[in-house]
Design a protein around this motif. Structure first.
Motif, PDB file in Angstrom:
ATOM      1  N   PHE B  42      65.840 -45.000  48.935  1.00  0.00           N
ATOM      2  CA  PHE B  42      65.529 -44.152  47.791  1.00  0.00           C
ATOM      3  C   PHE B  42      65.696 -42.680  48.161  1.00  0.00           C
ATOM      4  O   PHE B  42      66.086 -41.878  47.361  1.00  0.00           O
ATOM      5  CB  PHE B  42      64.081 -44.372  47.313  1.00  0.00           C
ATOM      6  CG  PHE B  42      63.881 -45.607  46.478  1.00  0.00           C
ATOM      7  CD1 PHE B  42      64.478 -46.812  46.813  1.00  0.00           C
ATOM      8  CD2 PHE B  42      63.062 -45.562  45.354  1.00  0.00           C
ATOM      9  CE1 PHE B  42      64.257 -47.958  46.048  1.00  0.00           C
ATOM     10  CE2 PHE B  42      62.835 -46.694  44.580  1.00  0.00           C
ATOM     11  CZ  PHE B  42      63.435 -47.899  44.927  1.00  0.00           C
ATOM     12  N   ARG B  43      65.314 -42.369  49.408  1.00  0.00           N
ATOM     13  CA  ARG B  43      65.384 -40.970  49.822  1.00  0.00           C
ATOM     14  C   ARG B  43      65.529 -40.893  51.333  1.00  0.00           C
ATOM     15  O   ARG B  43      65.382 -41.893  52.039  1.00  0.00           O
ATOM     16  CB  ARG B  43      64.126 -40.217  49.385  1.00  0.00           C
ATOM     17  CG  ARG B  43      62.874 -40.617  50.158  1.00  0.00           C
ATOM     18  CD  ARG B  43      61.738 -39.667  49.802  1.00  0.00           C
ATOM     19  NE  ARG B  43      60.499 -39.991  50.472  1.00  0.00           N
ATOM     20  CZ  ARG B  43      59.954 -39.223  51.426  1.00  0.00           C
ATOM     21  NH1 ARG B  43      60.560 -38.129  51.831  1.00  0.00           N
ATOM     22  NH2 ARG B  43      58.807 -39.572  51.965  1.00  0.00           N
ATOM     23  N   SER B  44      65.843 -39.691  51.813  1.00  0.00           N
ATOM     24  CA  SER B  44      65.784 -39.453  53.250  1.00  0.00           C
ATOM     25  C   SER B  44      64.732 -38.371  53.471  1.00  0.00           C
ATOM     26  O   SER B  44      64.458 -37.559  52.586  1.00  0.00           O
ATOM     27  CB  SER B  44      67.144 -39.020  53.786  1.00  0.00           C
ATOM     28  OG  SER B  44      67.576 -37.847  53.129  1.00  0.00           O
ATOM     29  N   CYS B  64      58.750 -43.288  47.642  1.00  0.00           N
ATOM     30  CA  CYS B  64      59.628 -43.796  46.590  1.00  0.00           C
ATOM     31  C   CYS B  64      60.281 -42.672  45.800  1.00  0.00           C
ATOM     32  O   CYS B  64      60.823 -42.901  44.727  1.00  0.00           O
ATOM     33  CB  CYS B  64      58.820 -44.663  45.630  1.00  0.00           C
ATOM     34  SG  CYS B  64      57.570 -43.703  44.745  1.00  0.00           S
ATOM     35  N   LEU B  65      60.206 -41.448  46.315  1.00  0.00           N
ATOM     36  CA  LEU B  65      60.749 -40.307  45.577  1.00  0.00           C
ATOM     37  C   LEU B  65      62.253 -40.468  45.353  1.00  0.00           C
ATOM     38  O   LEU B  65      62.973 -40.921  46.232  1.00  0.00           O
ATOM     39  CB  LEU B  65      60.492 -39.000  46.332  1.00  0.00           C
ATOM     40  CG  LEU B  65      59.040 -38.631  46.602  1.00  0.00           C
ATOM     41  CD1 LEU B  65      58.970 -37.291  47.336  1.00  0.00           C
ATOM     42  CD2 LEU B  65      58.255 -38.560  45.300  1.00  0.00           C
ATOM     43  N   ALA B  66      62.709 -40.084  44.171  1.00  0.00           N
ATOM     44  CA  ALA B  66      64.133 -40.057  43.857  1.00  0.00           C
ATOM     45  C   ALA B  66      64.351 -38.970  42.813  1.00  0.00           C
ATOM     46  O   ALA B  66      63.387 -38.368  42.314  1.00  0.00           O
ATOM     47  CB  ALA B  66      64.600 -41.416  43.336  1.00  0.00           C
ATOM     48  N   VAL B  67      65.614 -38.712  42.508  1.00  0.00           N
ATOM     49  CA  VAL B  67      65.938 -37.730  41.475  1.00  0.00           C
ATOM     50  C   VAL B  67      66.094 -38.488  40.160  1.00  0.00           C
ATOM     51  O   VAL B  67      67.016 -39.279  39.998  1.00  0.00           O
ATOM     52  CB  VAL B  67      67.237 -36.968  41.822  1.00  0.00           C
ATOM     53  CG1 VAL B  67      67.509 -35.881  40.783  1.00  0.00           C
ATOM     54  CG2 VAL B  67      67.151 -36.381  43.225  1.00  0.00           C
ATOM     55  N   SER B  74      60.524 -37.276  41.947  1.00  0.00           N
ATOM     56  CA  SER B  74      59.869 -38.132  40.967  1.00  0.00           C
ATOM     57  C   SER B  74      59.345 -39.378  41.675  1.00  0.00           C
ATOM     58  O   SER B  74      60.078 -40.035  42.414  1.00  0.00           O
ATOM     59  CB  SER B  74      60.852 -38.535  39.872  1.00  0.00           C
ATOM     60  OG  SER B  74      61.304 -37.386  39.190  1.00  0.00           O
ATOM     61  N   GLN B  75      58.074 -39.693  41.445  1.00  0.00           N
ATOM     62  CA  GLN B  75      57.494 -40.893  42.054  1.00  0.00           C
ATOM     63  C   GLN B  75      57.916 -42.096  41.215  1.00  0.00           C
ATOM     64  O   GLN B  75      57.327 -42.379  40.170  1.00  0.00           O
ATOM     65  CB  GLN B  75      55.967 -40.780  42.084  1.00  0.00           C
ATOM     66  CG  GLN B  75      55.439 -40.028  43.296  1.00  0.00           C
ATOM     67  CD  GLN B  75      53.931 -39.942  43.296  1.00  0.00           C
ATOM     68  OE1 GLN B  75      53.355 -39.269  42.443  1.00  0.00           O
ATOM     69  NE2 GLN B  75      53.290 -40.611  44.227  1.00  0.00           N
ATOM     70  N   THR B  76      58.936 -42.819  41.665  1.00  0.00           N
ATOM     71  CA  THR B  76      59.487 -43.898  40.851  1.00  0.00           C
ATOM     72  C   THR B  76      58.492 -45.037  40.650  1.00  0.00           C
ATOM     73  O   THR B  76      58.562 -45.751  39.667  1.00  0.00           O
ATOM     74  CB  THR B  76      60.779 -44.459  41.469  1.00  0.00           C
ATOM     75  OG1 THR B  76      60.505 -44.892  42.810  1.00  0.00           O
ATOM     76  CG2 THR B  76      61.866 -43.398  41.508  1.00  0.00           C
ATOM     77  N   CYS B  77      57.510 -45.173  41.547  1.00  0.00           N
ATOM     78  CA  CYS B  77      56.539 -46.264  41.387  1.00  0.00           C
ATOM     79  C   CYS B  77      55.542 -45.962  40.278  1.00  0.00           C
ATOM     80  O   CYS B  77      54.804 -46.843  39.861  1.00  0.00           O
ATOM     81  CB  CYS B  77      55.811 -46.573  42.693  1.00  0.00           C
ATOM     82  SG  CYS B  77      54.559 -45.360  43.161  1.00  0.00           S
ATOM     83  N   LEU B  78      55.516 -44.708  39.801  1.00  0.00           N
ATOM     84  CA  LEU B  78      54.608 -44.348  38.701  1.00  0.00           C
ATOM     85  C   LEU B  78      55.392 -44.076  37.416  1.00  0.00           C
ATOM     86  O   LEU B  78      54.863 -43.512  36.473  1.00  0.00           O
ATOM     87  CB  LEU B  78      53.786 -43.100  39.059  1.00  0.00           C
ATOM     88  CG  LEU B  78      52.792 -43.204  40.215  1.00  0.00           C
ATOM     89  CD1 LEU B  78      52.075 -41.878  40.419  1.00  0.00           C
ATOM     90  CD2 LEU B  78      51.775 -44.315  39.957  1.00  0.00           C
TER      91      LEU B  78
END
Ligand SMILES: Cc1cc2nc3c(=O)[nH]c(=O)nc-3n(C[C@H](O)[C@H](O)[C@H](O)COP(=O)(O)OP(=O)(O)OC[C@H]3O[C@@H](n4cnc5c(N)ncnc54)[C@H](O)[C@@H]3O)c2cc1C
Ligand code: FES
Lengths: 463, 107
Positions: B42-44, B64-67, B74-78
């Protein structure tokens, strides 16, 4: 934004927050409930209002118990705001942010019902993609009917066995359970057995889960005392040791768990005094029998005030709601006490099995503080156990100096994933108790928020 | 690899992940959808560039951050999916922008 001042604002829509809202609205209080999840339920009842399409028996009756509570909550007339992360609390006002925008809410009393989170389990390789918590596996199952085949479950505690059992009921293959409960813990826990008998339902449920796992023929390795997650860019295998035996299991999914701990960041930033709980190896806000914290306008209810389970969380939420109603003059002390009597009786039953469970599933020292120097403790800033030990030797006298020396705990998770580990490491190295060593100072915002939201809320200064 | 136990709901909506269209049901959890789609990492990390994927699924760990729709961190898990949502991997440094919020607390 809202101009109204709510009698009671509640942060968290788990069993504690939902039950408190139902109780408080029934007593005539105006109530606002904010939760960062998209739907109510908290951790145990995750996804309860939006079934993910699983056979109901997969999650079991304890889960479905939450359905009636969630329905009463949604019908209770409170102002419920899902998708709202509370990041700041002032006297009489809180600030929130989320995908639907942010704002402030004014309140007379605040109930912090932010629940618990999984205790960090800093083993070698735990930052590799493919390694997750057992709670994460359960959240994916409950809310999204999403599972991974051939995973290895590692650690100890009722939630670990529950998730394995839920996987098995769903027909998902589990590669192995690597159980880190040391055999000595069974002996220690026996001492608490007689007192635990009123809480027999918890004990028999736990035994039932272990039987279920055994009957399914899953490989269970007991007394595991070392774990290593191996792989280059993602998990490829889990290595384990149990006394004289060791082995390696190829897998791309491992789920770790060694109990849960109160999620205290909001209570800390709000200035509530905290106490170290040696039986639960965690900090919790100091509260009285009504959940009132050291700050007179604030209550803490549910697992944030000490791990006691979903039913106890709901009871403590209701007790705080009664106290708030009495403090605001809506009921008198006699009315409050009369209503509380039955709740307290039920609470005693819920708490009976705790000392037994806390002793049996007390995490091993080796899994609380990594023995190997290159194991990452702070996932955000990638600070290793070795770097922390060096900082202590260079003069860091406690968790906050450790933070200043190494940046441990300065990342976006605000120490939630490393705080207990870093504090235990300092304490062990300096020969102090963890209660003496203390914890990170936590300040607002308790979750990173876009700078725009900070500006919109009037550029709230720290603390 | 994660998979779904549910029978797919129709009609499905779609999100765009690194230019690929992924079908999903309205309101689903974004991180779950991404895990099933094999999106990863998801990220580095900003510090060493190490790959990360969701760890806690409950908003605690920030792995889990992503764009999402152009918004980094953005916290994709939320996050719940919405039709036409776009998701890109987050490379280390973009975390800096939002760490500024932390800086506010650390001054
Ligand atoms: C991952 C996980 C899974 C669990 N599963 C089970 C289970 O299956 N069975 C069981 O018996 N027990 C389970 N537990 C134990 C569980 O914590 C308790 O049984 C129960 O959920 C506690 O209820 P609560 O209301 O105190 O808190 P929770 O249910 O944890 O609810 C707290 C709520 O507060 C919200 N929140 C936190 N901080 C903020 C903030 N700053 N702003 C806005 N909202 C916020 C959270 O999103 C959450 O919805 C689990 C715990 C965890 C951590
Ligand atoms: S997976 Fe931990 S915050 Fe999203």
């Amino acid at each position: 934004m809202s101009d109204a001042t709510f009698d009671l604002a509640i942060v968290g829509a788990g069993p504690a927050g939902m039950a408190a809202a139902v109780e408080a609205t029934a007593l005539g209080l105006s109530v606002c409930v904010l939760d960062e999840q998209a739907a109510p339920g908290g951790q145990i009842y995750r996804g309860i209002t939006r079934p993910a399409g699983l056979d109901p028996q997969v999650l079991g009756p304890d889960y479905w118990e939450g359905k009636a509570l969630a329905e009463r909550f949604l019908a209770c007339g409170c102002d419920y705001r899902p998708g709202s992360t509370v990041w700041h609390v002032d006297a009489g006002e809180l600030s929130f942010a989320g995908p639907h925008g942010g704002g402030t809410v004014a309140w007379r009393k605040l109930l912090n019902a932010t629940g618990a989170m999984e205790r960090p389990m800093p083993v070698a390789g735990w930052t590799l993609p493919g390694v997750m918590t057992a709670g994460a596996a359960q959240i994916l199952l409950k809310a999204s009917a999403t599972v991974a085949e051939n995973a290895v479950f590692c650690g100890s505690g009722p939630l670990l066995y529950l998730v394995v059992a839920q996987y098995l009921r769903a027909g998902v293959k589990v590669a192995a359970v690597l159980d880190t409960t040391p055999w000595q813990a069974y002996l220690g826990a026996l001492r608490h057995m007689p007192a635990a008998l009123p809480g027999w339902s918890y004990l028999s449920k736990g035994l039932g889960l272990l039987r279920e796992i055994g009957a399914a023929g899953v490989r269970v390795v007991r007394n595991v005392d070392r774990l290593e997650m191996r792989g280059r860019d993602a998990l490829e295998a889990v290595r384990w040791r149990a006394g004289a035996s060791e082995g390696e299991i190829a897998t791309s999914h491992a789920f770790l768990h060694q109990g849960i701990a109160p999620n205290t960041n909001l209570a800390r930033a709000a200035g509530c005094a905290h106490v170290w709980d040696e039986a639960q190896l965690s900090w919790r806000p100091r509260t009285d029998a009504w959940g009132a914290a050291s700050r007179p306008d604030l209550y803490c209810g549910g697992d944030v005030a000490g791990i006691a389970g979903a039913r106890a969380a709901a009871l403590s939420g209701r007790l705080s709601a009664l106290a708030a109603a009495a403090d605001l003059g809506r009921i008198d002390a006699a009315g409050r006490d009369a209503r509380a009597a039955g709740l307290r009786r039920a609470m005693r039953r819920e708490l009976a099995a705790r000392p037994f469970l806390d002793t049996l599933y007390r995490p091993l020292p080796a899994f609380r503080v990594p023995a190997v120097d290159d194991v990452v403790v702070c996932r955000c800033e990638e600070v290793t156990a070795g770097a922390l030990a060096d900082a202590v030797d260079a003069g860091a006298m406690g968790p906050n100096q450790l933070k200043a020396f190494t940046r441990c705990g300065m990342g976006p998770c605000q120490g939630r994933s490393c705080g207990l580990t870093a504090a235990a490491l300092v304490a062990a190295r300096l020969g102090m108790s963890e209660g003496e060593a203390g914890y990170f100072n936590i300040r607002f915002p308790v979750k990173p928020v876009p700078l725009g939201a900070v500006a919109a809320a009037g550029g709230k200064p720290a603390g | 690899m994660f998979r779904s136990l549910a029978t797919p709901e129709t009609p499905a909506i779609g999100i765009e992940v690194d230019g690929r269209r992924i079908a999903c049901a309205p309101g689903e959890n974004l991180a779950a959808v991404l895990l099933r789609a094999g999106f990863g990492p998801f990220r580095s990390t900003p510090v060493s560039g190490a790959p990360r994927m969701p760890y806690c699924m409950m908003g605690v760990c920030f792995d889990c951050l992503a764009v999402v729709d152009g918004v980094p961190n953005s916290q994709t898990c939320l996050t719940a999916v919405a039709d036409g949502m776009t998701v890109r991997r987050q490379e280390g440094a973009s975390a800096a922008a939002f760490l500024a919020a932390e800086g506010l607390a650390d001054e």
